[in-house]
Design a protein around this motif. Structure first.
Motif, short mmCIF file in Angstrom:
data_model
loop_
_atom_site.label_atom_id
_atom_site.label_comp_id
_atom_site.label_asym_id
_atom_site.label_seq_id
_atom_site.Cartn_x
_atom_site.Cartn_y
_atom_site.Cartn_z
N THR A 193 0.81 -1.23 0.00
CA THR A 193 0.00 0.00 0.00
C THR A 193 0.83 1.27 0.00
N CYS A 194 2.15 1.15 0.16
CA CYS A 194 3.01 2.33 0.13
C CYS A 194 4.38 1.92 -0.40
N PRO A 195 5.17 2.86 -0.90
CA PRO A 195 6.47 2.52 -1.48
C PRO A 195 7.38 1.76 -0.53
N SER A 196 7.39 2.11 0.75
CA SER A 196 8.28 1.43 1.67
C SER A 196 7.88 -0.03 1.87
N ASP A 197 6.59 -0.34 1.77
CA ASP A 197 6.17 -1.74 1.82
C ASP A 197 6.81 -2.52 0.68
N VAL A 198 6.85 -1.90 -0.49
CA VAL A 198 7.45 -2.56 -1.67
C VAL A 198 8.93 -2.81 -1.43
N LEU A 199 9.62 -1.80 -0.93
CA LEU A 199 11.06 -1.95 -0.70
C LEU A 199 11.34 -2.98 0.38
N ASP A 200 10.48 -3.03 1.40
CA ASP A 200 10.64 -4.06 2.43
C ASP A 200 10.46 -5.45 1.83
N LEU A 201 9.45 -5.59 0.97
CA LEU A 201 9.22 -6.88 0.31
C LEU A 201 10.40 -7.26 -0.56
N ALA A 202 10.97 -6.27 -1.26
CA ALA A 202 12.12 -6.55 -2.12
C ALA A 202 13.30 -7.06 -1.30
N SER A 203 13.48 -6.50 -0.11
CA SER A 203 14.61 -6.93 0.73
C SER A 203 14.43 -8.36 1.21
N GLU A 204 13.19 -8.83 1.30
CA GLU A 204 12.91 -10.17 1.80
C GLU A 204 12.87 -11.22 0.71
N SER A 205 12.25 -10.86 -0.45
CA SER A 205 11.85 -11.92 -1.39
C SER A 205 12.32 -11.75 -2.82
N ALA A 206 12.78 -10.55 -3.22
CA ALA A 206 13.13 -10.34 -4.63
C ALA A 206 14.42 -11.07 -4.97
N VAL A 207 14.36 -11.93 -6.00
CA VAL A 207 15.56 -12.69 -6.38
C VAL A 207 15.84 -12.62 -7.88
N SER A 208 14.89 -12.14 -8.67
CA SER A 208 15.09 -12.13 -10.12
C SER A 208 14.98 -10.72 -10.66
N LEU A 209 15.44 -10.55 -11.89
CA LEU A 209 15.37 -9.24 -12.54
C LEU A 209 13.93 -8.79 -12.69
N LYS A 210 13.04 -9.73 -12.97
CA LYS A 210 11.62 -9.39 -13.09
C LYS A 210 11.08 -8.85 -11.77
N HIS A 211 11.54 -9.42 -10.67
CA HIS A 211 11.11 -8.92 -9.36
C HIS A 211 11.60 -7.49 -9.15
N PHE A 212 12.86 -7.26 -9.47
CA PHE A 212 13.44 -5.94 -9.22
C PHE A 212 12.74 -4.86 -10.04
N THR A 213 12.51 -5.13 -11.34
CA THR A 213 11.87 -4.11 -12.19
C THR A 213 10.43 -3.86 -11.77
N ASN A 214 9.73 -4.92 -11.39
CA ASN A 214 8.34 -4.73 -10.95
C ASN A 214 8.27 -3.98 -9.63
#
Length: 627
Positions: free
Chosen positions: A132-153
């Motif tokens: 619901t907010c940009p920081s939620d997205v960045l927190d999720l990225a720190s936990e779960s993002a592993v691919s280029l598709k994750h990073f760009t999304n």
């Protein structure tokens, strides 16, 4: 060496003082509560920390991340762009990308079976949609993002969520985004893998970082721009549209530098840019100019429908390019022998909506109509009448024969034509100064006349205006009409509109007295004149208006000044469009010498030049009636 050791000690000291601030993760919910309950509290409470890491945490006023080096030139042809690797960037590449990777490493070493990638992707994107907010997205990225598709999304979702906030919230959230350590890592991955991205991820990532406020002269933005340029001809309509919007938001010098690469754009993609911008309802003049040039260069490769769509796109975007329209008109004119007559009508209709008169094409088509008009059905006839009347085109040397042919076609459809269609047809011919008597008789029959402006009709006022115009033409364009010795006039208002004040002041300076001219003059037939001046028969002396009112004299010359907008002329010319040409014709029949002045050009004059211009128009019989 001593300086490096000193910097290292300062860094360690600062880290010890501010350890809690540099926690690897902080909750978006907690951050939201703190930001709006505790008075926009900055999570980076220790100012010294930001000073110690200027390369990682930019100030809100535009200092950039160090790994986004501002030294590279993305516009240098043939350069192989490699991102600079700072100490932080190099260090970050030595560790796993996320806590999930650490878990997978442990699972692999322990013989446990890792979860399928597909399951993780579904779980990740499901969680991303719930942010619901940009920081939620960045927190999720720190936990779960592993691919280029994750990073760009994650990057594009940060921008999508940010743009829904108010301006005050956006300013604060931007600061938090740039200070969030995961944002640095996202940018690193995007920079490193720009050439491996899909076309959609590439342009949407560029769109996101530019709108988030990453400086345009950084290596990140320039690299994404360079890769977009290299892949320009691979982009589909949607990607072209997004790229065009992004370029429009760049500084002018950056925008134009990118547009240099459009020379390598194919004709097909230049056309796609037009259609993409229409879909977004966005008119970017520099981009459209560059694409227009490409279309002109490849006009002989263009298909009929492509050119129609381009002209319609120009109309929808309110984009006017006389060179482009002239090139298309010349190409159609050169191909008129192989084009169907209905196709030519579509081109003429498209040009009419743009206010552009393709005179040679209209002349050739008029010859075809005169030679054989059987192809004109009622719909085509109404389009032809509308085009020729609005663009005020009379075929040279054969306009009477052309009118007779059109009248003959119209008479053929009188038994089946509707009242509204009949009004449109008669109105168009009257604009051109031709009276179709049989059609007029049917139009003005009591039954038809009374049914036209029906109550509740959305176009009632327009139909009433057209009927009034038809009746005026019947009287003033009739062969039996004679110039009146006296035309009753009245001042419509003593007030002068803002765009005419300069003209009034110039006339006062030139003639010296308000009694030497009249302003806002209302004439019979609902015609209006901006300024009226009366002179002797030799055009040597200006006469007081009041004196000539009391003693009408046929030897007195009356000058009518009309200050008109550029839109009253055919595009790129001083050729009046139909309604203005009709007004000029009728004022002449009422005894006025009509002088048309392009108000925009007049407003651009100095006061001295404006006085000299009006002096030349008033006292010179040979002066051009149009400026």
């Amino acid at each position: 060496m001593n300086n490096r050791i000193s910097n290292l000690l300062n860094t360690v000291r600062c880290l010890r003082q501010c350890g809690p601030v540099l926690a690897p993760k902080y909750s978006g919910a907690t951050r939201k509560h703190a930001s709006w309950v505790s008075g926009h509290k900055d999570p980076l409470e220790n100012v010294n920390l930001r000073k110690s890491f200027p390369s990682i945490f930019p100030s809100p006023h535009g200092s950039s991340l160090r790994f986004l080096s501002q030294k590279a030139d993305v516009f240098s042809a043939g350069d192989e762009i490699q991102p600079e690797k700072s100490t932080e960037a190099l260090g970050s590449e030595q560790v796993p990308q996320s806590s999930l990777e650490l878990k997978n490493l442990k699972d692999d070493s322990g013989g446990s079976k890792a979860k399928p990638v597909v399951d993780h992707n579904e779980q990740f994107f499901s969680s991303l949609r719930k942010c619901t907010c940009p920081s939620d997205v960045l927190d999720l990225a720190s936990e779960s993002a592993v691919s280029l598709k994750h990073f760009t999304n994650c990057l594009t979702t940060v921008w999508r969520l940010l743009k829904t906030l108010s301006e005050d919230q956006q300013r604060y959230e931007k600061q938090l985004i740039f200070e969030h350590p995961v944002f640095v890592k996202l940018c690193q991955h995007v920079l490193r893998d720009a050439r491996r991205m899909t076309q959609a991820d590439l342009v949407f990532s560029l769109h996101a970082v530019v709108n988030l406020g990453v400086p345009q002269n950084t290596l990140l933005v320039q690299t994404l721009l360079r890769v977009c340029q290299e892949k320009l001809n691979q982009l589909d309509n949607r990607c072209i549209s997004v790229l065009a919007t992004t370029l429009a938001g760049l500084d002018k010098d950056k925008n134009m530098a990118v547009l240099k690469e459009i020379d390598h754009l194919t004709y097909l993609n230049a056309r796609r840019v037009f259609l993409g911008l229409v879909a977004m309802n966005y008119c970017s003049i520099p981009i459209l100019n560059a694409c227009s040039k490409k279309i002109q260069e490849n006009i002989h490769n263009a298909q009929f429908w492509h050119l129609i769509f381009i002209l319609e796109a120009c109309h929808n975007l309110q984009y006017r390019n006389v060179r482009l329209f002239s090139t298309v008109a010349d190409y159609v004119n050169s191909s008129v022998c192989i084009l169907d007559k209905k196709q030519i009508i579509l081109f003429l209709s498209a040009f009419e909506t743009l206010g552009f008169q393709p005179s040679e094409l209209m002349g050739v088509f008029a010859e075809k109509v005169t030679a054989n008009s059987e192809f004109l059905d009622l719909k085509s006839l109404l389009i032809v009448l509308r085009v020729y009347s609005r663009l005020n085109y009379l075929p040279k040397g054969q306009h009477h024969l052309f009118f007779e042919t059109l009248q003959s076609c119209l008479n053929k459809y009188l038994p089946q034509i509707s009242n509204t269609e009949l009004l449109k047809a008669v109105y168009s011919l009257c604009i051109l100064g031709y009276l179709p008597h049989r059609a007029l008789d049917q139009l003005l029959q009591k039954e038809s006349y009374e049914r036209l402006p029906a109550s509740g009709d959305l176009y009632k006022e327009k139909k009433e205006m057209m009927l009034r115009c038809v009746r005026t033409c019947m009287e003033l364009d009739s062969p039996s009409f004679t110039k009146p010795e006296f035309v009753p006039t009245e001042n419509f208002s003593s007030l002068v509109s803002l765009n005419l004040r300069k003209a009034r002041e110039a006339l006062l300076e030139l003639l010296g007295d308000e009694n030497m001219f009249r302003q806002n003059v209302q004439l019979p037939y609902k015609y209006h004149i901006d300024f009226e001046i009366r002179m002797d028969s030799d055009r040597k002396k200006v006469l007081p208006v009041t004196a000539t009112d009391n003693h009408p004299d046929t030897s007195v010359q009356r000058l009518a000044f009309l200050f008109v907008p550029l839109s009253a002329f055919c595009l790129g010319t001083t050729h009046p469009q139909g309604k203005l040409a009709m007004k000029k014709r009728h004022l002449s029949k009422l005894g006025y010498h009509v002088i048309l002045v392009l108000n925009k050009k007049f407003q651009e004059m100095t006061n001295e030049d404006a006085v000299e211009f009006l002096k030349g128009k008033i006292y010179s019989e040979n002066a051009s009636p149009i400026f």
